[in-house]
Write an enzyme that holds these catalytic residues in place. Structure first.
Site, PDB file in Angstrom:
ATOM      1  N   LYS A   1       4.024   0.633  10.819  1.00 28.63           N
ATOM      2  CA  LYS A   1       4.185   1.885  10.072  1.00 28.63           C
ATOM      3  C   LYS A   1       3.865   3.083  10.948  1.00 28.63           C
ATOM      4  O   LYS A   1       4.513   4.127  10.854  1.00 28.63           O
ATOM      5  CB  LYS A   1       3.242   1.901   8.864  1.00 28.63           C
TER       6      LYS A   1
ATOM      7  N   GLU B   1       0.875  -1.161   0.000  1.00 27.15           N
ATOM      8  CA  GLU B   1       0.000   0.000   0.000  1.00 27.15           C
ATOM      9  C   GLU B   1       0.921   1.223   0.000  1.00 27.15           C
ATOM     10  O   GLU B   1       1.793   1.295   0.864  1.00 27.15           O
ATOM     11  CB  GLU B   1      -0.786  -0.036   1.298  1.00 27.15           C
TER      12      GLU B   1
ATOM     13  N   ARG C   1       4.753 -13.743   9.554  1.00 26.97           N
ATOM     14  CA  ARG C   1       5.492 -12.524   9.276  1.00 26.97           C
ATOM     15  C   ARG C   1       6.862 -12.571   9.942  1.00 26.97           C
ATOM     16  O   ARG C   1       7.084 -13.331  10.881  1.00 26.97           O
ATOM     17  CB  ARG C   1       4.717 -11.293   9.728  1.00 26.97           C
TER      18      ARG C   1
HETATM   19  P1  ATP Z   1      -0.682  -1.736   6.755  1.00 29.93           P
HETATM   20  O1  ATP Z   1      -1.087  -1.927   8.158  1.00 29.93           O
HETATM   21  O2  ATP Z   1      -0.534  -0.310   6.364  1.00 29.93           O
HETATM   22  O3  ATP Z   1      -1.444  -2.566   5.759  1.00 29.93           O
HETATM   23  P2  ATP Z   1       1.495  -3.469   6.069  1.00 29.93           P
HETATM   24  O4  ATP Z   1       2.782  -3.645   6.798  1.00 29.93           O
HETATM   25  O5  ATP Z   1       0.595  -4.630   5.885  1.00 29.93           O
HETATM   26  O6  ATP Z   1       0.799  -2.271   6.779  1.00 29.93           O
HETATM   27  P3  ATP Z   1       1.486  -3.250   3.209  1.00 29.93           P
HETATM   28  O7  ATP Z   1       2.004  -2.181   2.353  1.00 29.93           O
HETATM   29  O8  ATP Z   1       0.048  -3.604   3.094  1.00 29.93           O
HETATM   30  O9  ATP Z   1       1.836  -2.830   4.690  1.00 29.93           O
HETATM   31  O10 ATP Z   1       2.385  -4.543   3.072  1.00 29.93           O
HETATM   32  C1  ATP Z   1       2.721  -5.124   1.850  1.00 29.93           C
HETATM   33  C2  ATP Z   1       2.999  -6.583   2.054  1.00 29.93           C
HETATM   34  O11 ATP Z   1       4.072  -6.765   2.983  1.00 29.93           O
HETATM   35  C3  ATP Z   1       1.811  -7.318   2.616  1.00 29.93           C
HETATM   36  O12 ATP Z   1       1.598  -8.466   1.810  1.00 29.93           O
HETATM   37  C4  ATP Z   1       2.221  -7.701   3.997  1.00 29.93           C
HETATM   38  O13 ATP Z   1       1.674  -8.930   4.392  1.00 29.93           O
HETATM   39  C5  ATP Z   1       3.746  -7.793   3.885  1.00 29.93           C
HETATM   40  N1  ATP Z   1       4.393  -7.577   5.174  1.00 29.93           N
HETATM   41  C6  ATP Z   1       4.284  -6.514   5.988  1.00 29.93           C
HETATM   42  N2  ATP Z   1       4.976  -6.694   7.120  1.00 29.93           N
HETATM   43  C7  ATP Z   1       5.563  -7.917   7.034  1.00 29.93           C
HETATM   44  C8  ATP Z   1       6.424  -8.703   7.888  1.00 29.93           C
HETATM   45  N3  ATP Z   1       6.812  -8.245   9.074  1.00 29.93           N
HETATM   46  N4  ATP Z   1       6.836  -9.907   7.449  1.00 29.93           N
HETATM   47  C9  ATP Z   1       6.460 -10.367   6.246  1.00 29.93           C
HETATM   48  N5  ATP Z   1       5.652  -9.691   5.397  1.00 29.93           N
HETATM   49  C10 ATP Z   1       5.202  -8.489   5.775  1.00 29.93           C
HETATM   50 MG    MG Z   2      -1.384  -4.329   4.559  1.00 30.32          MG
END
Ligand code: ATP
Ligand code: MG
Length: 588
Positions: A297, A46, A287
């Site tokens: 974030k 995002e 994760r």
């Molecule tokens: P938000 O709460 O804003 O959605 P987010 O960390 O999920 O935060 P995104 O931009 O939606 O942010 O994340 C993109 C991808 O990164 C998603 O598929 C998410 O699952 C993955 N991702 C985020 N944090 C982790 C992590 N700690 N380990 C593995 N994958 C992650």
């Molecule tokens: Mg997300």
């Protein structure tokens, strides 16, 4: 050394459950389709913030699987929330993915870029929503937000149907069109899916008539003011996957409960003729949780906005821009992601795993050089003033073919403050003066001569400001005489007249608590006050030529990188990437 070369070498493929699934699919031909690779994954950020090391895991998993199985990975911006998204974030995300060693250039001879935006699908998403309404799978709800929340029920408590759930399809369609035409205010109506007649009592909250479109009078970074209704994530994501022919839609475990809606939506739209089967399948893995950092974030933004750090790319930040600025290599991050594997059970990875990967990656690459970080003057009293002698040292001790470096030794040198003690501790083998009738210590100046400490000078406050010694002219490293001197101490130094002045930023872990925000703790209480220390150092001649992001091992200290923003030719600034040894295991 070279920086930023994408790492194209495929790592040894350790089995994990995703690789097992893909290998089974490859052997059964589950995704054989004309003109398409059998493995198509995607990374769907995002654009509402900077990527962090957790995202790196997802990038390495998705792009890595595509690379390992001759597939394709799409970079897809999931840009359905106009209020929080900005071009700045799109740009930094693209930079970070490229920096990590991946790209979205055409790969399969079709000339198509694999860069996508969910906003490119707004027309299709809208058309499918109209279809769902006319087929009886969606309705416009006109409850207030409070009523909707109250009627949703709770875990273990069934929800209640909206009074608008059974409104005629034509009425929903007309309302939806009016929503699109801008005839209502934000929140006045919402489009909800109707998965089944009794969906409001489903044990899975995500199936209780999830919202799929909402009214948002907001400017979108790509579509401008063309739309005032925007699709929700749970609706957009499966459809984007299907439109892009994704085979394996890989995400983190928290989306497990969203999978039933994902499957229902794609099955329903396939029945409606929008997609051919097989449709994409979602797989969840745990994760990455690394100790001593936070990856939310919101919390990272707080650190930036409250000026606790010096911006998103502060080298203490676990953002990819921060890690890059610190000098971390994409290869080390890839190695850490590979080494920590892919599983379905949540756990914590110790930060030392990442540091170990950095050392492993940097050791063979980084040329050696000398830096004196906390300088103290050493005067060789029997060395002729104004003269100097050339010393040589390997550019890299394990790779003689990389040649030698040369630097002078002269009467005045810089040594480390803690390489001298007025009264030595037991087992201290570096410099100390004559004491109780015994001579001062003898040590070797690395690549130079053996010296014997003769005394020291103090200023009026009692601070040691210079150490005196004599050298043995026949003891030079590399000469025959050198072996006749047996010393226990071996110290680094730089010659004072030719040393290069540099600012060196000594970075360490941002938090002292391994889980700074676990269990609702205030992560700001765990900030490490020693995470950044700035020293004025003296460097071996040649350091002034360092290119931004060039990395070195400063002997005895660790790995350092020329700061990509502040370092300038002739005026170098270095960041400590990581120390040579893990000091955290021993002391904390
Ligand atoms: P938000 O709460 O804003 O959605 P987010 O960390 O999920 O935060 P995104 O931009 O939606 O942010 O994340 C993109 C991808 O990164 C998603 O598929 C998410 O699952 C993955 N991702 C985020 N944090 C982790 C992590 N700690 N380990 C593995 N994958 C992650
Ligand atoms: Mg997300």
């Amino acid at each position: 050394m070279s920086n930023d070369k994408p790492n194209t070498a495929a790592p040894a493929l350790a089995p994990n459950f995703l690789r097992n699934i893909i290998e089974a699919d490859l052997s059964s031909g589950a995704h054989v389709r004309p003109g398409l690779p059998q493995v198509i994954t995607r990374f769907p950020p995002e654009p509402n913030g900077y990527l962090h090391v957790g995202h790196a895991k997802s990038i390495c998993v998705n792009f890595g699987l595509a690379r390992d199985y001759a597939g394709q990975c799409n970079l897809r911006f999931d840009d359905t929330n106009p209020a929080k998204e900005e071009q700045e974030y799109v740009d930094t995300i693209m930079d970070s993915v490229k920096w990590l060693g991946f790209d979205w250039e055409p790969k399969n001879g079709d000339g198509q870029s694999h860069l996508h935006y969910a906003s490119d699908y707004f027309d299709q998403l809208y058309a499918m929503a109209e279809y769902l309404i006319t087929a009886g799978f969606a309705y416009v709800d006109s409850q207030s937000a409070e009523d909707m929340a109250a009627n949703r029920g709770n875990f273990g408590q069934a929800g209640k149907n909206s009074p608008f759930r059974d409104r005629p399809r034509e009425e929903s369609l007309a309302l939806f069109r009016a929503m699109k035409a801008g005839q209502f205010k934000d929140g006045e109506h919402i489009l909800r899916a109707k998965v089944s007649e009794d969906a409001m009592s489903s044990p899975n909250m995500n199936l209780r008539d999830p919202a799929i479109y909402r009214i948002r009078h907001a400017h979108h970074h790509r579509t401008g003011d063309a739309w005032c209704i925007y699709p929700m994530y749970d609706y957009t994501h499966p459809i984007s996957d299907a439109l892009e022919n994704i085979t394996h839609s890989i995400c983190t475990l928290e989306f497990q409960d969203h999978r039933p809606f994902y499957d229902w939506l794609l099955a329903t739209l396939s029945d409606g003729g929008f997609f051919a089967r097989p449709v994409p399948h979602q797989y969840e893995f745990s994760r990455l949780n690394l100790t001593y950092i936070v990856t939310s974030k919101r919390k990272l933004r707080q650190l930036v906005e409250e000026k606790i750090v010096d911006g998103w790319d502060d080298p203490r930040m676990p953002t990819l821009v921060g890690m890059r600025r610190r000098g971390y290599t994409p290869e080390a991050i890839q190695l850490m992601c590979e080494r920590t594997g892919v599983t379905k059970s949540d756990g914590w990875i110790d930060y030392s795993v990442l540091e170990g990967c950095l050392r492993e990656d940097l050791d063979p690459k980084a040329p050696r050089t000398v830096a004196v970080l906390r300088p103290l003057k050493l005067i060789i009293d029997n060395f002729p003033a104004g003269e100097s002698v050339e010393c040589t040292a390997p550019a890299h001790p394990h790779f003689p073919e990389r040649g030698l470096r040369t630097f002078p030794i002269s009467r005045e040198l810089w040594i480390e403050e803690d390489d001298f003690m007025e009264v030595p501790n037991k087992g201290y083998f570096r410099l100390y003066p004559p004491l109780d009738g015994k001579p001062g210590s003898r040590v070797r100046l690395r690549y130079g001569y053996v010296i014997e400490c003769t005394g020291y000078d103090k200023d009026e406050n009692g601070k040691v400001i210079a150490v005196h010694c004599n050298y043995f002219e026949d003891s030079k490293s590399g000469t025959e005489g050198s072996s006749t001197y047996k010393v226990k101490g071996n110290m680094h130094w730089v010659s004072a007249p030719t040393a290069i002045a540099a600012e060196v930023r000594l970075y360490d872990r941002l938090f002292t608590d391994p889980q700074p925000d676990a269990g609702g703790k205030d992560f700001k209480l765990a900030l490490n006050p020693l995470a950044k220390e700035v020293v004025q150092a003296w460097l071996e001649p040649g350091a002034e030529l360092a290119q931004p992001e060039e990395r070195f091992q400063f002997e005895r200290h660790g790995y350092f990188a020329a700061d990509r923003v502040d370092s300038q030719p002739g005026k170098p600034v270095f960041n400590r990437i990581v120390t040579l040894k893990d000091a955290w295991q021993a002391t904390k």
